[in-house]
Scaffold this active site. Structure first.
Site, PDB file in Angstrom:
ATOM      1  N   GLU A 521       0.831  -1.213   0.000  1.00 33.19           N
ATOM      2  CA  GLU A 521       0.000   0.000   0.000  1.00 33.19           C
ATOM      3  C   GLU A 521       0.860   1.255   0.000  1.00 33.19           C
ATOM      4  OE1 GLU A 521      -2.860  -0.497  -0.794  1.00 33.19           O
ATOM      5  OE2 GLU A 521      -3.121  -2.586  -0.224  1.00 33.19           O
ATOM      6  N   ASP A 585       3.474  -4.790  -5.452  1.00 27.45           N
ATOM      7  CA  ASP A 585       3.869  -6.097  -4.919  1.00 27.45           C
ATOM      8  C   ASP A 585       5.388  -6.197  -4.795  1.00 27.45           C
ATOM      9  OD1 ASP A 585       1.343  -7.180  -4.578  1.00 27.45           O
ATOM     10  OD2 ASP A 585       1.282  -8.104  -6.561  1.00 27.45           O
TER      11      ASP A 585
END
Length: 681
Positions: A521, A585
């Site tokens: 995030e 990711d």
């Protein structure tokens, strides 16, 4: 976001997450425990250097077949199911209490009304008859305009299904009116524009579904077929004028600030002044028109389509939006097309899950208070915050030492990083639902009033300072997100539970799993979309041209890699759509790994369960992504999902991390070892 983004069609919210054995399950009073590193999920017959995802998740995939009422099944989905069973217990209690507080009354009565299928089925289509009669009475274009206005206020999914208040992209402290694009019944505009055999078949089935709703509403079959063809024609015209999902990743393509007069010039078929007056904004000066070309297309349709065809379009969108809240024939028709046909789901969910999800969607922060009080320990919040701060420190160090970024851009990147707000668990101030009426035995009315309540709450924000404490997810949600305009990262309490996070477990799998989610995030602040917003959350270019090119060159490395992965048959990942998540990711896992190394640098850790600490970190990272998917759902995801499939989110990342190869002793030439790794942050 770590998993699925918002934007799932309303009808799909009735999908539950359950295993076959839970179809007649009882509500649970205590959350079950699953280890953050699950040895039974492994497949030890697979060499981790050949296929790390299969090694980490092969056992899980074998032991967790897709439930009959699901299009897919995953670790996140299983935890969602457990949360829902726990919420079921809360709602069952609240629906029967004699002495209840205001929150218990609202959530309890909302749940009880939803569960009262006998009353819902007895009412049939009666809840829609007044609005259907109003549409039937339309005699001219002016009356049509008024109907569009009225249906939009009730969020019934017509042309402007995402109009309302939103942060000003150029001034994130202000809320301005926004008019977006909408009006499509299929999951994406590509379903209308693609000409392959499968897409043609889907459109034919869609016309059958539209016709079915019309016949259920009382139309003769022949007329229903004609009206359904009209609806598809109108939606196709709107789809052709809509931005693609990849285009919408560029925030500048959805930012067109103009006056109400300018909007009226684009689409004079709508009385925009009256539209905004009806929402409490008679003197509105500025509006962000996200897709001007779409507005021109709407104007063309409203001017050139026969009035009866446009009435059919309104009638269908009223019916399809309401179908999950109506009697069984309507709900079944919606399920059969959107869930069974499009996504391969074999059977509907049990009613209790449908109702738990409805209450969570409509009264999420009221139900969330009940959930948090029973599940979210102070220790979890404290330890998660420490982990988040460590990962932010590592991210800052990584930025400072980038060899491809200039000092000028680094300064702004660090300023943005240090301005990120961490929101963990639940809101500081709970939403006030006191003006929302929830009545026993009125499922449709409760749903409609909740929708109108949220619409009015949203429109009321315009012209007021942004509430930076507001959340975009409910506390029980098993997900997380970054908001580029708020410049904050958000972790609901629902995602901070075993098997995703366990404050009592060793740090390695916790940092691999939740740590990588936090890093994920945080990295969204610097992905291809997030990087275009500055520290204040304003859409502003703070990059030098050379640095922007350096960034694009590096994410193109990932795009090229992920474009080689096959989703199903000959359908490959659309890496231009998934690149933001792929970048997050990779960056998130890298900085979580470094943060974990800092956390244990003065510790002498021994292997546990036969795995070294480094191996436990990477297995913990991999096991959040264990999943099974139906083929039909994979086809939908290939078009609509900005996240890559689970196998790619694991194998595609560890191949770019030399520390993984070292941890498992992988050799050059093995599939999990790349000669030239991709690295952005």
């Amino acid at each position: 976001m770590k998993l699925l983004p918002f934007g799932i069609p309303l009808v799909l919210l009735s999908l539950a997450v359950a295993s076959p054995s839970q179809q007649h399950a009882a509500p649970i009073q205590q959350m079950p425990f699953s280890p953050v590193l699950d040895l039974t999920s492994l497949d030890r017959t697979v060499d981790p250097c050949n296929d790390f995802y299969a090694f980490s998740c092969g056992g899980w995939k074998k032991n967790n077949p897709i439930p009959a009422d699901q299009a897919s099944w995953s670790v996140y989905g299983k935890l969602t199911d457990e949360n829902q069973q726990f919420l079921w217990g809360i709602l069952e209690t609240d629906s029967k209490l004699k002495n209840r507080n205001a929150i218990q009354q609202k959530v309890g009565d909302a749940f009880g009304a939803c569960m009262d299928t006998e009353r819902i089925n007895k009412r049939g289509i009666d809840p829609l008859r007044p609005e259907l009669a109003s549409i039937a009475a339309i005699k001219d274009r002016a009356a049509l305009d008024r109907a569009i206005d009225r249906l939009d206020r009730e969020a019934q999914g017509t042309f402007f299904s995402n109009a309302g208040g939103d942060q000003d992209p150029s001034d994130s402290n202000s809320v301005i009116a926004t008019v977006g694009a909408g009006g499509l019944g299929l999951p994406d505009r590509d379903y209308y524009t693609k000409t392959d055999k499968r897409s043609v078949e889907i459109r034919a089935k869609y016309v059958e579904y539209i016709s079915q709703l019309f016949t259920l509403a009382g139309e003769p079959a022949a007329q229903a077929a004609t009206d359904a063809a009209d609806v598809l024609r109108i939606e196709t015209a709107l789809a052709n004028a809509s931005l693609t999902r990849v285009e919408r990743r560029d925030p500048y393509k959805s930012f067109h600030k103009m006056s109400v007069a300018d909007l009226t010039a684009l689409n004079p078929s709508i009385d925009w002044k009256a539209f905004f007056v009806a929402r409490g904004h008679a003197n509105l000066a500025t509006v962000n028109v996200e897709q001007p070309v779409f507005q021109k297309a709407v104007d063309t349709e409203l001017k050139t389509e026969p009035l009866e065809a446009l009435k059919s379009y309104l009638r269908f969108h009223l019916l399809t939006a309401a179908a999950p809240s109506l009697s069984a024939p309507f709900e079944t028709a919606s399920f059969e097309f959107f869930s069974h046909y499009l996504r391969g789901t074999q059977q509907p969910p049990p009613r209790w899950k449908r109702c738990v999800r409805t209450v969570d969607r409509t009264l999420g922060e009221a139900l969330g208070q009940e959930f948090v009080a029973r599940t979210f320990a102070a220790e979890t919040k404290a330890k998660t915050l420490i982990m988040t701060q460590q990962i932010e420190t590592v991210m800052g160090d990584e930025i400072e030492h980038l060899d491809w970024m200039s000092p000028e851009t680094k300064k702004e990147a660090l300023r943005k990083l240090h301005a990120v707000r961490n929101k963990i668990g639940y809101p500081d101030t709970w939403r006030d639902y006191s003006s929302l009426t929830i009545q026993p035995g009125d499922f449709f009315g409760n749903t409609l009033r909740s929708t109108i309540f949220e619409s009015r709450r949203n429109w009321a924000k315009i012209g007021k300072p942004v509430d930076r404490n507001e959340w975009g997810m409910t506390p029980p949600t098993v997900n997380a997100y970054f908001n580029p305009q708020m410049n904050d990262i958000n972790f609901p309490s629902g995602v901070l539970q075993p098997p995703l996070y366990d404050p009592k477990a060793d740090d390695a799998p916790n940092y691999g799993n939740t740590g990588s989610t936090i890093g994920h995030e945080l990295t969204h602040a610097f992905d291809d979309e997030g990087r275009q917003f500055n520290a204040e959350g304003n859409l502003k270019d703070w990059w030098t041209k050379e640095d922007a090119k350096g960034f694009e060159d590096r994410i193109n490395c990932l795009r090229d890699q992920f474009a080689t992965y096959t989703i199903v048959d000959d359908i490959h990942i659309n890496s231009k759509l998934t690149s933001g998540e792929d970048v997050a990711d990779l960056g998130g896992t890298l900085i979580a790994y470094i943060a974990w190394k800092h956390q244990i640098e003065n510790q002498r850790l021994k292997p546990l369960d036969g795995f070294t600490p480094d191996q436990r970190f990477f297995i913990g990272f991999a096991q959040w992504a264990c999943e099974n998917d139906r083929e039909a759902n994979l086809r939908v995801s290939a078009i609509t999902n900005p996240h890559s499939p689970g196998f790619a989110r694991i194998n595609g990342i560890v191949t770019n991390m030399p520390d993984f190869a070292t941890a498992f002793g992988c050799k050059v030439g093995q599939p999990m070892v790349k000669a030239n790794v991709c690295k952005v942050w």
